[in-house]
Design a protein around this motif. Structure first.
Motif, PDB file in Angstrom:
ATOM      1  N   ARG A 167      28.235  -7.989 -33.933  1.00 57.17           N
ATOM      2  CA  ARG A 167      27.972  -9.150 -34.575  1.00 57.17           C
ATOM      3  C   ARG A 167      27.730  -8.799 -36.259  1.00 57.17           C
ATOM      4  N   ASP A 225      26.055  -9.535 -39.404  1.00 60.62           N
ATOM      5  CA  ASP A 225      25.220 -10.620 -40.167  1.00 60.62           C
ATOM      6  C   ASP A 225      24.840 -10.089 -41.622  1.00 60.62           C
ATOM      7  N   ASN A 239      29.296 -13.692 -39.027  1.00 60.45           N
ATOM      8  CA  ASN A 239      28.239 -14.578 -39.442  1.00 60.45           C
ATOM      9  C   ASN A 239      27.603 -14.293 -40.795  1.00 60.45           C
ATOM     10  N   ASN A 250      31.118 -18.100 -37.413  1.00 60.53           N
ATOM     11  CA  ASN A 250      30.030 -18.760 -37.567  1.00 60.53           C
ATOM     12  C   ASN A 250      29.638 -19.828 -38.853  1.00 60.53           C
TER      13      ASN A 250
END
Length: 332
Positions: free
Chosen positions: A189, A191, A215, A244
């Motif tokens: 992921r 971020d 994201n 996202n």
């Protein structure tokens, strides 16, 4: 020799000793219940890591101490090389800090099942790369990398052979220029801010057969691009990519792309027409001259044509079959 001179020499020698950093190697791997992260147990010096020294783990395993989670590594630097490992242990949601972690074929492990580990500080990835390992058969292993990641090497996320909940999250800024591979049965992921180096010879930046969860804003460094073309930034054929709500695309230090239609991001940068398509993972560049540029080219072409007409007017032309003709010839 005077006492003052002796004192000065002693001070100079002391300063020289302080300024010189020693390189200390891990002599063997930490085994179960052995922790050399903040102890002298298996270091060649036999002394716990301290400021002023650089520490190297070459092919061995360095374990953090269960009873003292959250301790910052005390040495000036920690280098993982030759498949050397840093295994993070301790209770759930513990945080470790390494202010100067260098990896050249090194590995960072999430050591205990059903646990989250946080790594703060700074990471430099050299040509041998860095592995994030959450690969044991036990589920729920998580690594949150809050550290900034720089360097020229690549990152590999290892997920093991069992479909469990295992994830590595890059929270800090990532500007390393190597590729990123996500193996099966785990998720990477993004971020934090993430930089992709785009150049004339680059291929997929994200590869593998795992899951990619985007994201944040992905920035493109296009300094190495000299011509139009297409680049596959994300291998969506093998990776499962999710975009996202906070996902976006921008040029490094420049303009942001706009989502022109669902999953299609575009940017007009002067003569450069950029497009990123989520469904293919492709970035394309088409150079389209602006209308003013086209007008200049058209005027230039007309000028060349008129000049050709003037050159032909009044010229004597000789035909080897029919002789010589004098007069005015106007080009069509």
């Amino acid at each position: 020799m005077s006492r003052t001179l002796l004192t000065s020499l002693a001070v100079i020698c002391a300063l020289g000793m302080v300024a010189r950093a020693d390189i200390v190697n891990l002599a063997r791997s930490d085994t179960l219940l052995e922790y050399s992260y903040n102890a002298g147990l298996n270091w060649q010096s036999g002394v716990a890591p301290s400021a002023g020294n650089d520490y190297v783990v070459n092919g061995f395993q360095l374990r953090t101490q269960n009873s003292a989670p959250g301790t910052a590594f005390a040495g000036d630097s920690l280098t993982l090389t030759g498949a050397g490992q840093l295994s993070l242990l301790g209770s759930n949601n513990t945080t470790y800090t390494v202010n100067n972690l260098i990896s050249n074929d090194g590995q960072i492990d999430a050591g205990v099942a059903n646990s989250t580990y946080n790594l703060n500080g700074n990471v430099t990835v050299e040509s041998g790369g860095l592995n994030f390992n959450v690969s044991t058969n036990a589920s729920n292993r998580f690594l949150n990398i809050n550290a900034a990641i720089t360097g020229t090497g690549g990152v590999n996320v290892i997920g093991g052979a069992v479909n469990n909940d295992k994830k590595v999250t890059l929270v800090g800024p990532a500007t390393y220029t190597g590729s990123t591979s996500v193996n099966e049965h785990c998720t990477l992921r993004i971020d934090g801010s993430f930089l992709i180096d785009v150049n004339d010879g680059s291929n997929s930046d994200f590869t593998g057969s795992g899951f990619l969860d985007l994201n944040s804003i992905v920035s493109l460094d296009i300094a190495g691009v000299t011509t139009d073309g297409s680049w596959n930034l994300i291998d969506v054929t093998n990776l499962t990519a999710t975009y996202n709500d906070d996902f976006g695309v921008a040029l490094s230090g420049g303009q942001s792309f706009t989502e022109f239609s669902s999953g299609v991001w575009t940017l007009q940068e002067g003569d450069n027409s950029w497009e990123f398509t989520e469904s293919t993972g492709d970035l394309t560049l088409v150079v389209v001259p602006e209308p003013a540029t086209m007008s200049i080219l058209a005027v230039g072409g007309l000028g060349l044509l008129l000049r050709r007409k003037r050159v032909l007017r009044g010229r004597s032309l000789t035909n080897r079959f029919f002789g010589t003709f004098s007069g005015t010839v106007t080009a069509a």
